[in-house]
Design a protein around this motif. Structure first.
Motif, short mmCIF file in Angstrom:
data_model
loop_
_atom_site.label_atom_id
_atom_site.label_comp_id
_atom_site.label_asym_id
_atom_site.label_seq_id
_atom_site.Cartn_x
_atom_site.Cartn_y
_atom_site.Cartn_z
N ILE A 1 0.84 -1.20 0.00
CA ILE A 1 0.00 0.00 0.00
C ILE A 1 0.87 1.25 0.00
N LYS A 2 1.96 1.24 0.76
CA LYS A 2 2.90 2.37 0.73
C LYS A 2 3.46 2.56 -0.68
N ALA A 3 3.74 1.48 -1.37
CA ALA A 3 4.25 1.56 -2.75
C ALA A 3 3.17 2.11 -3.68
N TYR A 4 1.93 1.69 -3.50
CA TYR A 4 0.83 2.24 -4.31
C TYR A 4 0.74 3.75 -4.13
N ILE A 5 0.83 4.21 -2.89
CA ILE A 5 0.69 5.64 -2.62
C ILE A 5 1.86 6.42 -3.22
N ALA A 6 3.07 5.90 -3.11
CA ALA A 6 4.23 6.57 -3.71
C ALA A 6 4.07 6.66 -5.23
N LEU A 7 3.66 5.57 -5.85
CA LEU A 7 3.44 5.58 -7.30
C LEU A 7 2.30 6.53 -7.66
N PHE A 8 1.25 6.56 -6.85
CA PHE A 8 0.11 7.41 -7.11
C PHE A 8 0.51 8.89 -7.10
N TYR A 9 1.33 9.30 -6.14
CA TYR A 9 1.82 10.68 -6.13
C TYR A 9 2.56 11.00 -7.42
N ASP A 10 3.42 10.09 -7.87
CA ASP A 10 4.18 10.31 -9.12
C ASP A 10 3.26 10.38 -10.33
N LEU A 11 2.26 9.49 -10.39
CA LEU A 11 1.33 9.50 -11.52
C LEU A 11 0.50 10.77 -11.54
N LEU A 12 0.08 11.24 -10.37
CA LEU A 12 -0.69 12.48 -10.31
C LEU A 12 0.11 13.66 -10.85
N GLU A 13 1.38 13.68 -10.51
CA GLU A 13 2.26 14.74 -11.03
C GLU A 13 2.37 14.65 -12.54
N GLU A 14 2.52 13.44 -13.05
CA GLU A 14 2.61 13.22 -14.50
C GLU A 14 1.30 13.58 -15.20
N LEU A 15 0.18 13.29 -14.57
CA LEU A 15 -1.14 13.56 -15.17
C LEU A 15 -1.42 15.05 -15.29
N GLN A 16 -0.71 15.89 -14.54
CA GLN A 16 -0.91 17.33 -14.64
C GLN A 16 -0.62 17.83 -16.05
N THR A 17 0.19 17.11 -16.81
CA THR A 17 0.55 17.52 -18.17
C THR A 17 -0.39 16.93 -19.22
N LEU A 18 -1.38 16.17 -18.80
CA LEU A 18 -2.29 15.50 -19.74
C LEU A 18 -3.12 16.49 -20.55
N GLY A 19 -3.59 17.54 -19.91
CA GLY A 19 -4.35 18.57 -20.63
C GLY A 19 -5.79 18.19 -20.91
N LYS A 20 -6.33 17.22 -20.21
CA LYS A 20 -7.74 16.86 -20.34
C LYS A 20 -8.23 16.32 -19.01
N PRO A 21 -9.54 16.25 -18.83
CA PRO A 21 -10.03 15.74 -17.56
C PRO A 21 -9.68 14.27 -17.37
N TYR A 22 -9.51 13.89 -16.12
CA TYR A 22 -9.18 12.50 -15.82
C TYR A 22 -9.69 12.14 -14.44
N GLN A 23 -9.77 10.86 -14.21
CA GLN A 23 -10.04 10.32 -12.88
C GLN A 23 -8.91 9.35 -12.57
N SER A 24 -8.45 9.37 -11.35
CA SER A 24 -7.43 8.41 -10.93
C SER A 24 -7.68 8.06 -9.47
N TRP A 25 -7.38 6.82 -9.14
CA TRP A 25 -7.63 6.36 -7.78
C TRP A 25 -6.87 5.08 -7.51
#
Length: 156
Positions: free
Chosen positions: A57-81
């Motif tokens: 779960i700690k690894a999921y959360i660390a990866l999730f933070y990184d993915l959220l940062e990457e998704l900021q450049t997507l330029g369209k709406p998204y959902q992630s969880w």
């Protein structure tokens, strides 16, 4: 059950694999995700011991933070969880979903999802409730917890 040998190497590899560079999130010109997801505990090792589950779960959360940062450049709406399934750790996953040509299923709505639920004891000290919302829903006989960022995304 066989003894889980090589834990040290397993967790070193797990943390190496949680780097966002390991995932091909090619946004490209028409980048989209149709319930894209990844399982870090594919074989369900966390079912054996709570300590192993918590490390995943700690690894999921660390990866999730990184993915959220990457998704900021997507330029369209998204959902992630992150979805955590009480009964089987091999079903735990991180999801990304956007408008897509496969189906008209964006934004995704999960029926019976209750936000502000009681957070399970094994998650309480891992999840920062200032950054994340936690919801619960029942799917067949499984109890699933949804962890979603409070910032920059559409709620499920």
């Amino acid at each position: 059950m066989k003894k889980f040998r090589g834990k040290k190497r397993y967790f070193q590899n797990l943390w190496r694999e949680t780097k966002v560079e390991q995932f091909d999130l090619d946004f490209g010109k028409e980048g989209w995700f149709d319930l894209w997801h990844t399982h870090l505990d594919f074989y369900g090792f966390g079912n054996k011991r709570l300590r192993i589950r918590r490390e995943h779960i700690k690894a999921y959360i660390a990866l999730f933070y990184d993915l959220l940062e990457e998704l900021q450049t997507l330029g369209k709406p998204y959902q992630s969880w992150i979805e955590i399934v009480d009964e089987d750790t091999s079903l735990d996953a991180i999801y990304i979903h956007t408008p897509n040509p496969n189906a008209d299923n964006f934004p995704l709505k999960i029926e019976n999802l209750k936000w502000n639920c009681n957070v399970p004891k094994y998650l309480k000290d891992i999840i920062d409730l200032k950054d994340f919302n936690v919801g619960h829903y029942k799917w067949e006989s499984y109890n699933s917890y949804i962890i979603q960022s409070k910032n920059n995304e559409l709620e499920l």
